[in-house]
Design a protein around this motif. Structure first.
Motif, PDB file in Angstrom:
ATOM      1  N   ARG A  51      31.856   1.008 -32.907  1.00 36.04           N
ATOM      2  CA  ARG A  51      31.027  -0.125 -31.527  1.00 36.04           C
ATOM      3  C   ARG A  51      30.409  -0.687 -32.103  1.00 36.04           C
ATOM      4  O   ARG A  51      29.721  -2.085 -31.583  1.00 36.04           O
ATOM      5  N   ASP A  52      29.834  -0.837 -33.402  1.00 38.33           N
ATOM      6  CA  ASP A  52      29.319  -1.847 -34.498  1.00 38.33           C
ATOM      7  C   ASP A  52      29.415  -1.323 -35.390  1.00 38.33           C
ATOM      8  O   ASP A  52      30.179  -1.137 -36.061  1.00 38.33           O
ATOM      9  N   TRP A  53      28.773  -2.165 -36.781  1.00 42.38           N
ATOM     10  CA  TRP A  53      28.628  -2.302 -38.192  1.00 42.38           C
ATOM     11  C   TRP A  53      27.363  -1.440 -38.193  1.00 42.38           C
ATOM     12  O   TRP A  53      26.498  -1.548 -38.345  1.00 42.38           O
ATOM     13  N   ALA A  54      27.708  -0.816 -39.723  1.00 45.03           N
ATOM     14  CA  ALA A  54      26.554   0.456 -40.190  1.00 45.03           C
ATOM     15  C   ALA A  54      25.986  -0.478 -40.763  1.00 45.03           C
ATOM     16  O   ALA A  54      26.297  -2.131 -41.235  1.00 45.03           O
ATOM     17  N   GLY A  55      24.658  -0.387 -41.275  1.00 45.92           N
ATOM     18  CA  GLY A  55      23.516  -0.994 -42.054  1.00 45.92           C
ATOM     19  C   GLY A  55      23.849  -1.743 -43.677  1.00 45.92           C
ATOM     20  O   GLY A  55      25.175  -1.134 -43.944  1.00 45.92           O
ATOM     21  N   ALA A  56      23.808  -2.955 -43.643  1.00 45.28           N
ATOM     22  CA  ALA A  56      23.935  -3.387 -45.361  1.00 45.28           C
ATOM     23  C   ALA A  56      23.193  -2.144 -46.408  1.00 45.28           C
ATOM     24  O   ALA A  56      22.606  -1.868 -46.714  1.00 45.28           O
ATOM     25  N   PRO A  57      24.364  -1.658 -47.129  1.00 51.02           N
ATOM     26  CA  PRO A  57      24.632  -1.431 -48.311  1.00 51.02           C
ATOM     27  C   PRO A  57      23.904  -2.036 -49.825  1.00 51.02           C
ATOM     28  O   PRO A  57      23.460  -3.075 -49.497  1.00 51.02           O
ATOM     29  N   ALA A  58      22.792  -1.142 -50.429  1.00 51.13           N
ATOM     30  CA  ALA A  58      21.772  -1.448 -51.059  1.00 51.13           C
ATOM     31  C   ALA A  58      21.664  -0.440 -51.890  1.00 51.13           C
ATOM     32  O   ALA A  58      21.642   0.584 -51.523  1.00 51.13           O
ATOM     33  N   CYS A  59      21.242  -0.761 -52.936  1.00 53.74           N
ATOM     34  CA  CYS A  59      20.412   0.595 -54.329  1.00 53.74           C
ATOM     35  C   CYS A  59      19.326   0.191 -54.389  1.00 53.74           C
ATOM     36  O   CYS A  59      19.221  -1.021 -54.850  1.00 53.74           O
ATOM     37  N   ILE A  60      18.470   1.100 -54.672  1.00 52.33           N
ATOM     38  CA  ILE A  60      16.912   1.082 -55.348  1.00 52.33           C
ATOM     39  C   ILE A  60      16.118   1.473 -56.349  1.00 52.33           C
ATOM     40  O   ILE A  60      17.273   2.966 -56.524  1.00 52.33           O
ATOM     41  N   SER A  61      16.326   0.997 -57.623  1.00 54.42           N
ATOM     42  CA  SER A  61      15.525   1.601 -59.126  1.00 54.42           C
ATOM     43  C   SER A  61      14.028   1.264 -59.041  1.00 54.42           C
ATOM     44  O   SER A  61      13.795  -0.150 -58.797  1.00 54.42           O
ATOM     45  N   VAL A  62      13.354   2.608 -59.290  1.00 48.89           N
ATOM     46  CA  VAL A  62      12.300   2.488 -59.244  1.00 48.89           C
ATOM     47  C   VAL A  62      11.290   2.025 -60.953  1.00 48.89           C
ATOM     48  O   VAL A  62      11.875   3.462 -61.465  1.00 48.89           O
ATOM     49  N   ASN A  63      11.064   1.581 -61.009  1.00 48.87           N
ATOM     50  CA  ASN A  63      11.094   1.227 -62.806  1.00 48.87           C
ATOM     51  C   ASN A  63      11.706   1.290 -63.982  1.00 48.87           C
ATOM     52  O   ASN A  63      11.745   1.778 -64.847  1.00 48.87           O
ATOM     53  N   ASP A  64      12.906   0.471 -62.984  1.00 51.53           N
ATOM     54  CA  ASP A  64      14.590   0.715 -63.503  1.00 51.53           C
ATOM     55  C   ASP A  64      15.238   2.333 -63.759  1.00 51.53           C
ATOM     56  O   ASP A  64      15.654   2.671 -65.491  1.00 51.53           O
ATOM     57  N   ALA A  65      14.591   3.489 -63.389  1.00 49.89           N
ATOM     58  CA  ALA A  65      14.919   4.698 -62.973  1.00 49.89           C
ATOM     59  C   ALA A  65      16.784   4.524 -62.770  1.00 49.89           C
ATOM     60  O   ALA A  65      16.925   3.831 -61.635  1.00 49.89           O
ATOM     61  N   LYS A  66      17.187   5.041 -63.502  1.00 51.78           N
ATOM     62  CA  LYS A  66      18.908   5.370 -62.929  1.00 51.78           C
ATOM     63  C   LYS A  66      18.777   7.114 -63.464  1.00 51.78           C
ATOM     64  O   LYS A  66      19.034   7.533 -64.001  1.00 51.78           O
ATOM     65  N   PRO A  67      20.242   7.472 -62.315  1.00 57.14           N
ATOM     66  CA  PRO A  67      20.959   6.134 -61.660  1.00 57.14           C
ATOM     67  C   PRO A  67      19.543   5.851 -60.519  1.00 57.14           C
ATOM     68  O   PRO A  67      19.104   6.176 -59.959  1.00 57.14           O
ATOM     69  N   THR A 104       4.944  -7.062 -41.972  1.00 55.83           N
ATOM     70  CA  THR A 104       5.135  -7.611 -43.987  1.00 55.83           C
ATOM     71  C   THR A 104       4.823  -6.811 -44.422  1.00 55.83           C
ATOM     72  O   THR A 104       5.240  -6.572 -46.172  1.00 55.83           O
ATOM     73  N   ALA A 105       5.052  -5.083 -44.275  1.00 51.97           N
ATOM     74  CA  ALA A 105       4.675  -4.302 -44.892  1.00 51.97           C
ATOM     75  C   ALA A 105       6.466  -3.809 -45.006  1.00 51.97           C
ATOM     76  O   ALA A 105       8.004  -3.432 -44.538  1.00 51.97           O
ATOM     77  N   MET A 106       6.795  -3.358 -46.221  1.00 48.67           N
ATOM     78  CA  MET A 106       7.911  -3.011 -46.766  1.00 48.67           C
ATOM     79  C   MET A 106       7.991  -0.816 -46.279  1.00 48.67           C
ATOM     80  O   MET A 106       6.722  -0.805 -46.916  1.00 48.67           O
ATOM     81  N   TYR A 107       8.971  -0.519 -45.730  1.00 41.80           N
ATOM     82  CA  TYR A 107       9.532   0.958 -45.688  1.00 41.80           C
ATOM     83  C   TYR A 107      10.040   0.857 -46.834  1.00 41.80           C
ATOM     84  O   TYR A 107      11.079   0.806 -46.236  1.00 41.80           O
ATOM     85  N   LEU A 108      10.012   2.086 -47.262  1.00 43.59           N
ATOM     86  CA  LEU A 108      10.923   2.654 -48.166  1.00 43.59           C
ATOM     87  C   LEU A 108      11.122   4.398 -48.605  1.00 43.59           C
ATOM     88  O   LEU A 108      10.528   4.931 -48.640  1.00 43.59           O
ATOM     89  N   THR A 109      12.441   4.833 -48.542  1.00 40.01           N
ATOM     90  CA  THR A 109      13.006   5.661 -49.079  1.00 40.01           C
ATOM     91  C   THR A 109      13.913   6.126 -50.065  1.00 40.01           C
ATOM     92  O   THR A 109      15.086   5.646 -50.312  1.00 40.01           O
ATOM     93  N   VAL A 110      13.121   6.983 -50.845  1.00 41.52           N
ATOM     94  CA  VAL A 110      13.737   7.625 -52.748  1.00 41.52           C
ATOM     95  C   VAL A 110      13.532   8.115 -53.013  1.00 41.52           C
ATOM     96  O   VAL A 110      12.829   9.152 -52.103  1.00 41.52           O
ATOM     97  N   PRO A 111      14.595   9.358 -53.052  1.00 38.92           N
ATOM     98  CA  PRO A 111      14.271  10.122 -53.535  1.00 38.92           C
ATOM     99  C   PRO A 111      13.405  11.007 -54.832  1.00 38.92           C
ATOM    100  O   PRO A 111      12.580  10.124 -55.230  1.00 38.92           O
ATOM    101  N   GLU A 112      12.563  12.366 -55.217  1.00 35.14           N
ATOM    102  CA  GLU A 112      11.829  12.343 -56.080  1.00 35.14           C
ATOM    103  C   GLU A 112      11.909  11.823 -57.538  1.00 35.14           C
ATOM    104  O   GLU A 112      11.449  11.642 -58.190  1.00 35.14           O
TER     105      GLU A 112
END
Length: 217
Positions: free
Chosen positions: A75-91, A104-112
């Protein structure tokens, strides 16, 4: 605030479907009845305003188009896919992106693995990343981005940098709410008919801050 998002029902926003989105339910256009034959459902958001309805004029320019997945109920479309890298960490941590015009604030969820303890600190809201931490956000994927941008936390010289960055539970899937400062470098298109997000580089910022790879004609 006026909700115009998509793919938000999973976040306990039951009234967020396309039937409740005012930008997708236009009754008249310049005094005439609006219909799908003359105006494609969707919108373009820029720093200067919003163009409601997708037309040849509003979609002109070099947009990079990212295909969206359908939600499980279709019934809808899922959110836009994106990848987040902190200090160029891979993957990179890959999940979804919400372009939010209300904060104006960013809300961010990334693994440890992306934000270990030595990069974490606190602001007056809760957990955040230490000043100077580099973030790179690639859309839709880190290895083949059609659009990307980067900033360092607290860098007031970079218009992409949010006023504040708030970390949200690392047990959730990777996610970034960009803040409205995303619009300093990109115009944002949503195609509700075909299920696409489009990004167009505004040219206002240096290429070292971000870019769009649009298909060649």
């Amino acid at each position: 605030m006026l909700g115009i998002g998509f793919g938000r029902r999973h976040d306990h926003q039951a009234q967020s479907g396309p039937e409740k989105n005012p930008f997708l339910n236009i009754a008249t256009l310049k005094g005439n009845a609006a219909n799908g034959e003359r105006m494609r459902r969707g919108y373009v958001v820029t720093r200067r305003g919003v163009h409601i309805g997708l037309t040849a004029a509003s979609t002109g320019g070099d947009f990079a188009y990212i295909k969206l997945a359908a939600t499980p109920d279709e019934r809808d479309w899922a959110g836009a896919p994106a990848c987040i890298s902190v200090n160029d960490a891979k993957p990179a941590a890959c999940g979804s992106l919400l372009m939010d015009t209300g904060v104006t604030a960013m809300y961010l969820t990334v693994p440890e693995s992306q934000a270990p303890a030595e990069l974490r600190t606190f602001n007056n809201v809760g957990p955040t990343l230490v000043a100077g931490t580099k973030l790179t956000i690639s859309i839709p994927a880190a290895d083949s981005p059609q659009a990307l941008y980067t900033f360092a936390v607290g860098d007031e010289a970079n218009p992409f940098a949010p006023r504040k960055l708030n970390l949200v539970g690392s047990s959730r899937p990777p996610f970034v709410n960009t803040s409205l400062r995303f619009l300093n470098g990109f115009d944002y298109l949503y195609d509700a008919e075909g299920g696409f997000v489009g990004l167009r580089w505004t040219g206002r910022l240096p290429q070292s801050f971000g870019s769009v790879v649009a298909p060649s004609n």
